[in-house]
Design a protein around this motif. Sequence first.
Motif, PDB file in Angstrom:
ATOM      1  N   ALA A 223      -1.328  -8.667  -9.036  1.00  0.00           N
ATOM      2  CA  ALA A 223      -0.017  -8.689  -8.353  1.00  0.00           C
ATOM      3  C   ALA A 223       0.348  -9.925  -7.911  1.00  0.00           C
ATOM      4  CB  ALA A 223       0.110  -7.280  -7.400  1.00  0.00           C
ATOM      5  N   ASP A 224      -0.837 -10.748  -7.366  1.00  0.00           N
ATOM      6  CA  ASP A 224      -0.606 -11.981  -6.525  1.00  0.00           C
ATOM      7  C   ASP A 224      -1.772 -12.883  -6.725  1.00  0.00           C
ATOM      8  OD1 ASP A 224      -2.300 -10.845  -4.798  1.00  0.00           O
ATOM      9  OD2 ASP A 224      -0.446 -10.109  -3.510  1.00  0.00           O
ATOM     10  N   ASP A 225      -1.582 -14.024  -6.161  1.00  0.00           N
ATOM     11  CA  ASP A 225      -2.751 -14.805  -6.480  1.00  0.00           C
ATOM     12  C   ASP A 225      -3.969 -14.306  -5.659  1.00  0.00           C
ATOM     13  OD1 ASP A 225      -1.418 -16.555  -8.118  1.00  0.00           O
ATOM     14  OD2 ASP A 225      -1.021 -18.109  -6.635  1.00  0.00           O
ATOM     15  N   ALA A 226      -3.816 -13.746  -4.424  1.00  0.00           N
ATOM     16  CA  ALA A 226      -5.002 -13.248  -3.644  1.00  0.00           C
ATOM     17  C   ALA A 226      -5.783 -12.260  -4.505  1.00  0.00           C
ATOM     18  CB  ALA A 226      -4.217 -12.831  -2.454  1.00  0.00           C
ATOM     19  N   MET A 227      -5.047 -11.292  -5.150  1.00  0.00           N
ATOM     20  CA  MET A 227      -5.614 -10.332  -5.892  1.00  0.00           C
ATOM     21  C   MET A 227      -6.299 -10.844  -6.959  1.00  0.00           C
ATOM     22  SD  MET A 227      -4.353  -6.683  -7.751  1.00  0.00           S
ATOM     23  CE  MET A 227      -3.579  -5.992  -5.945  1.00  0.00           C
ATOM     24  N   LEU A 228      -5.539 -12.084  -7.768  1.00  0.00           N
ATOM     25  CA  LEU A 228      -6.119 -12.659  -8.898  1.00  0.00           C
ATOM     26  C   LEU A 228      -7.442 -13.404  -8.589  1.00  0.00           C
ATOM     27  CD1 LEU A 228      -6.015 -13.752 -11.644  1.00  0.00           C
ATOM     28  CD2 LEU A 228      -4.508 -15.662 -10.576  1.00  0.00           C
ATOM     29  N   LEU A 229      -7.558 -13.907  -7.494  1.00  0.00           N
ATOM     30  CA  LEU A 229      -8.822 -14.636  -7.248  1.00  0.00           C
ATOM     31  C   LEU A 229      -9.922 -13.643  -6.668  1.00  0.00           C
ATOM     32  CD1 LEU A 229      -7.477 -17.614  -4.924  1.00  0.00           C
ATOM     33  CD2 LEU A 229      -8.603 -17.870  -7.290  1.00  0.00           C
ATOM     34  N   ARG A 230      -9.677 -12.554  -6.117  1.00  0.00           N
ATOM     35  CA  ARG A 230     -10.705 -11.667  -5.833  1.00  0.00           C
ATOM     36  C   ARG A 230     -11.249 -10.922  -7.102  1.00  0.00           C
ATOM     37  NH1 ARG A 230      -7.101  -9.865  -1.640  1.00  0.00           N
ATOM     38  NH2 ARG A 230      -6.360  -8.182  -3.097  1.00  0.00           N
ATOM     39  N   ALA A 231     -10.274 -10.583  -8.069  1.00  0.00           N
ATOM     40  CA  ALA A 231     -10.595 -10.214  -9.471  1.00  0.00           C
ATOM     41  C   ALA A 231     -11.430 -11.193 -10.200  1.00  0.00           C
ATOM     42  CB  ALA A 231      -9.376  -9.715 -10.377  1.00  0.00           C
ATOM     43  N   ALA A 232     -11.229 -12.515  -9.907  1.00  0.00           N
ATOM     44  CA  ALA A 232     -11.991 -13.537 -10.846  1.00  0.00           C
ATOM     45  C   ALA A 232     -13.235 -13.618 -10.470  1.00  0.00           C
ATOM     46  CB  ALA A 232     -11.518 -14.886 -10.653  1.00  0.00           C
ATOM     47  N   VAL A 233     -13.563 -13.609  -8.938  1.00  0.00           N
ATOM     48  CA  VAL A 233     -14.932 -13.379  -8.558  1.00  0.00           C
ATOM     49  C   VAL A 233     -15.670 -12.197  -9.084  1.00  0.00           C
ATOM     50  CG1 VAL A 233     -16.424 -13.331  -6.470  1.00  0.00           C
ATOM     51  CG2 VAL A 233     -14.227 -14.599  -6.397  1.00  0.00           C
ATOM     52  N   ASP A 234     -15.125 -11.065  -9.048  1.00  0.00           N
ATOM     53  CA  ASP A 234     -15.871  -9.806  -9.564  1.00  0.00           C
ATOM     54  C   ASP A 234     -16.054 -10.012 -10.961  1.00  0.00           C
ATOM     55  OD1 ASP A 234     -15.476  -8.616  -7.004  1.00  0.00           O
ATOM     56  OD2 ASP A 234     -13.786  -7.723  -7.516  1.00  0.00           O
ATOM     57  N   ALA A 235     -15.135 -10.517 -11.729  1.00  0.00           N
ATOM     58  CA  ALA A 235     -15.554 -10.681 -13.234  1.00  0.00           C
ATOM     59  C   ALA A 235     -16.476 -11.404 -13.314  1.00  0.00           C
ATOM     60  CB  ALA A 235     -14.088 -11.107 -13.914  1.00  0.00           C
ATOM     61  N   LEU A 236     -16.475 -12.756 -12.772  1.00  0.00           N
ATOM     62  CA  LEU A 236     -17.687 -13.649 -12.869  1.00  0.00           C
ATOM     63  C   LEU A 236     -19.048 -13.111 -12.504  1.00  0.00           C
ATOM     64  CD1 LEU A 236     -16.025 -16.992 -11.657  1.00  0.00           C
ATOM     65  CD2 LEU A 236     -16.824 -16.184 -13.924  1.00  0.00           C
ATOM     66  N   ARG A 237     -19.114 -12.024 -11.731  1.00  0.00           N
ATOM     67  CA  ARG A 237     -20.303 -11.444 -11.263  1.00  0.00           C
ATOM     68  C   ARG A 237     -20.909 -10.558 -12.546  1.00  0.00           C
ATOM     69  NH1 ARG A 237     -18.268 -10.025  -5.056  1.00  0.00           N
ATOM     70  NH2 ARG A 237     -19.159 -12.017  -4.136  1.00  0.00           N
ATOM     71  N   CYS A 238     -19.937 -10.331 -13.599  1.00  0.00           N
ATOM     72  CA  CYS A 238     -20.293  -9.367 -14.525  1.00  0.00           C
ATOM     73  C   CYS A 238     -21.092 -10.124 -15.831  1.00  0.00           C
ATOM     74  CB  CYS A 238     -19.131  -8.709 -15.190  1.00  0.00           C
ATOM     75  SG  CYS A 238     -19.603  -7.576 -16.662  1.00  0.00           S
ATOM     76  N   PRO A 239     -22.584 -10.266 -15.893  1.00  0.00           N
ATOM     77  CA  PRO A 239     -23.303 -11.095 -16.940  1.00  0.00           C
ATOM     78  C   PRO A 239     -22.918 -10.774 -18.481  1.00  0.00           C
ATOM     79  CG  PRO A 239     -24.538  -9.527 -15.871  1.00  0.00           C
ATOM     80  CD  PRO A 239     -23.374  -9.375 -15.252  1.00  0.00           C
TER      81      PRO A 239
ATOM     82  N   ALA B  73     -17.682 -20.598  -8.115  1.00  0.00           N
ATOM     83  CA  ALA B  73     -18.781 -21.282  -8.505  1.00  0.00           C
ATOM     84  C   ALA B  73     -19.791 -20.566  -8.428  1.00  0.00           C
ATOM     85  CB  ALA B  73     -18.629 -22.873  -8.030  1.00  0.00           C
ATOM     86  N   LEU B  74     -20.227 -20.096  -7.238  1.00  0.00           N
ATOM     87  CA  LEU B  74     -21.413 -19.432  -7.041  1.00  0.00           C
ATOM     88  C   LEU B  74     -21.818 -17.967  -7.849  1.00  0.00           C
ATOM     89  CD1 LEU B  74     -21.506 -19.694  -2.753  1.00  0.00           C
ATOM     90  CD2 LEU B  74     -23.173 -20.839  -4.560  1.00  0.00           C
ATOM     91  N   ALA B  75     -20.615 -17.341  -7.923  1.00  0.00           N
ATOM     92  CA  ALA B  75     -20.515 -16.247  -8.897  1.00  0.00           C
ATOM     93  C   ALA B  75     -20.754 -16.409 -10.194  1.00  0.00           C
ATOM     94  CB  ALA B  75     -19.090 -15.394  -8.918  1.00  0.00           C
ATOM     95  N   ALA B  76     -20.099 -17.699 -10.847  1.00  0.00           N
ATOM     96  CA  ALA B  76     -20.387 -18.223 -12.218  1.00  0.00           C
ATOM     97  C   ALA B  76     -21.914 -18.584 -12.421  1.00  0.00           C
ATOM     98  CB  ALA B  76     -19.496 -19.206 -12.439  1.00  0.00           C
ATOM     99  N   GLU B  77     -22.174 -19.313 -11.594  1.00  0.00           N
ATOM    100  CA  GLU B  77     -23.950 -19.705 -11.610  1.00  0.00           C
ATOM    101  C   GLU B  77     -24.792 -18.810 -11.463  1.00  0.00           C
ATOM    102  OE1 GLU B  77     -24.605 -22.476  -8.360  1.00  0.00           O
ATOM    103  OE2 GLU B  77     -22.952 -23.847  -8.997  1.00  0.00           O
ATOM    104  N   ALA B  78     -24.329 -17.592 -10.860  1.00  0.00           N
ATOM    105  CA  ALA B  78     -25.525 -16.379 -10.653  1.00  0.00           C
ATOM    106  C   ALA B  78     -25.651 -15.518 -11.841  1.00  0.00           C
ATOM    107  CB  ALA B  78     -25.060 -15.636  -9.218  1.00  0.00           C
TER     108      ALA B  78
END
Length: 271
Positions: free
Chosen positions: A116-132, A157-162
């Motif tokens: 819906a907006d950038d706030a939701m986009l960034l939260r979704a991006a962190v969640d997605a990056l946590r999925c190996p 960055a932290l989610a991607a590294e993990a």
Amino acid sequence: MTESVRTLAALRRHIASLDRAPAVQDAPRVAMGHAALDRMLGGGLARARVHELFGEGEEEGAAAGLGILLASLAAGESPLLWLRSAVAERTGGVPYGPGLAALGIDPGRLLFGVMADDAMLLRAAVDALRCPALGALVIELRGRAPLLDLTASRRLALAAEASGVTALLLRIGGAPVPSAAETRWRVSAAPSDPLPGNAPGMTAFHLHLLRRRSGSDGMAWRLVWDRERRVFGDGRDERHDFGSGSAGGDAPLPGALVPLPADRSAADRAA
């Protein structure tokens, strides 16, 4: 008052140190095929990191095209996810399936998420990056994107590294700000070398390194995408392979992926 000024100056120095701090450990690399660029990057683009790609105005198609190609290389056979906002979808349209196929990317492997907006986009991006299980992630942000501050980029960055998932942060019409991204690039379309018979040549990009964590920057390259070998080159091998043909005196043809505007009709697409 003097103490406040000192505190503010110290805070600015701390933010700057975070912006340039090296990663906790060296990352595995994905070779892009361009010998000089891979050598400068220490073997290729770092996996499990965030990389920023900037495209201005007419160059947004080039930035999007390079972003999805790099994501495809990083993902291998794993799924690709592209996250964007509803505004971005209305403004930029959606990538054209046959255009993706022409680049050697199977449209069936590409998943889209519209927030819906950038706030939701960034939260979704962190969640997605946590999925190996995810191969790579493209995050599209348009304009100033004030929510993408140093703290938000550090979370990515932290989610991607993990997880080991590589993120391509696609910045359309935005200005660089302090970021935890591993690299930052400005992308534009480059003229391709026409094939014999003046057929359109391989997709080509101009790539300018704006910033690299704990490394040199300011260099620029011309990248030519070979869809058959799935590697980038500088165009020399391609010219050698195809020969000069009858097209040597003709003007080069452009070859960058351009997103399809959302308001185009089916008849327009077929035209």
